[in-house]
Enzyme design. Structure first.
Site, mmCIF file in Angstrom:
data_model
loop_
_atom_site.group_PDB
_atom_site.id
_atom_site.type_symbol
_atom_site.label_atom_id
_atom_site.label_comp_id
_atom_site.label_asym_id
_atom_site.label_seq_id
_atom_site.Cartn_x
_atom_site.Cartn_y
_atom_site.Cartn_z
ATOM 1 N N ASP A 220 -4.076 11.471 7.957
ATOM 2 C CA ASP A 220 -2.839 10.955 8.527
ATOM 3 C C ASP A 220 -2.379 11.723 9.749
ATOM 4 O O ASP A 220 -2.507 12.942 9.824
ATOM 5 C CB ASP A 220 -1.738 10.960 7.463
ATOM 6 C CG ASP A 220 -2.007 9.918 6.393
ATOM 7 O OD1 ASP A 220 -2.204 8.757 6.782
ATOM 8 O OD2 ASP A 220 -2.047 10.255 5.208
ATOM 9 N N GLU B 267 0.891 -1.162 0.000
ATOM 10 C CA GLU B 267 0.000 0.000 0.000
ATOM 11 C C GLU B 267 0.929 1.213 0.000
ATOM 12 O O GLU B 267 1.775 1.351 0.890
ATOM 13 C CB GLU B 267 -0.861 -0.052 1.265
ATOM 14 C CG GLU B 267 -2.049 0.849 1.262
ATOM 15 C CD GLU B 267 -3.099 0.485 0.217
ATOM 16 O OE1 GLU B 267 -3.900 1.364 -0.086
ATOM 17 O OE2 GLU B 267 -3.115 -0.650 -0.309
#
EC number: 4.2.1.20
Length: 268
Positions: free
Chosen positions: A60, A49
């Site tokens: 994030d 990924e």
């Protein structure tokens, strides 16, 4: 797209789950980034990924934000990332490769041309983190046109309608969120999510990979015993990169060891 099906089938035959690491392409430099991917594959990664550096990664936490900043500092552009993806695909012809990214990067040259480029370099899936399934039609239609699996996030509080929609539109795998919030191994994955996995299976969704806060072997075991097909670990991987920026050889050996320990947890 078919690489995911083959990967999950092969793992099921061996009674293993998938271990999928996440890293940002170009972190800390393009050259070392490719070596990092080799180290993770050497440790037993079943799929990759990968992130394309982005200036405002909303989903994030600080660890992956810093990875983005390091890649930017090394001058990495989306075009460099596609060159790297082509090189990774050439080296690992059978490994599923997914992108985890943000809508602005998809829009920048037009949605269709983005997915066409993905197909050209051998990307199997794209998860657009800031596009929920109900707004995803132009993305998933372009993805399917170019044989790229559209990946959707299943949050821990997903209701029945959302689960049906994710199951109907997703391909490749389903990204099962351990908890709400941003990525990061600072906050532990909350378990169990068995009821969601059962529902997704009932609605014939693509296999679930659990991500967010996966940093140790026991969490991988728990995810798989709850019925997930595997686990994705990002921040814990990126923290190893950050910790050993001044000693690449140690960084690479630690990454291989970390991957091996999480991969081993998919077997028990």
């Amino acid at each position: 797209m078919e690489r995911y099906d083959l990967c999950f089938k092969r793992l099921a035959e061996k009674q293993e789950g998938a271990f999928v690491p996440f890293v940002t392409l170009g972190d800390p430099t393009p050259e070392l980034s490719l070596q990092i991917i080799d180290a993770l594959v050497a440790g037993g990664a079943d799929a990759l990924e990968l992130g394309i550096p982005f200036s405002d990664p909303l989903a994030d936490g600080p660890t992956i934000q810093n990875a983005n900043l390091r890649a930017f500092a090394a001058g990495v552009t989306p075009e460099h990332c596609f060159d790297m993806l082509a090189a990774i695909r050439q080296k690992y012809p059978d490994m599923p490769i997914g992108l985890l990214m943000y809508a602005n990067l998809v829009f920048s040259n037009g949605i269709d041309s983005f997915y066409a480029r993905c197909q050209q370099v051998g990307v199997d899936s794209v998860l657009v983190a800031d596009v929920p399934v109900e707004e995803s039609a132009p993305f998933r239609q372009a993805a399917m046109r170019h044989n790229v699996a559209p990946i959707f996030i299943c949050p821990p509080n997903a209701g029945d309608d959302l689960l049906r929609e994710i199951s109907s539109h997703g391909r490749g795998y389903t990204y099962l969120l351990s908890r709400a919030g941003v990525t990061g191994s600072e906050t532990r994955a909350s378990l169990p999510l068995k009821h969601l996995v059962d529902k997704l299976r009932e609605y014939h969704a693509a296999p679930a990979l659990q991500g967010f806060g996966i940093s140790e072997a026991s969490q991988v075991q728990q995810a798989i015993s709850a019925g997930a097909a595997g686990a994705i670990s990002g921040s814990a991987v990126v923290r190893i990169i950050e910790k050993h920026l001044n000693d690449p050889a140690l960084m690479l050996s630690e990454l291989t060891a970390f991957a091996a320990s999480l991969k081993a947890a998919t077997r028990s």
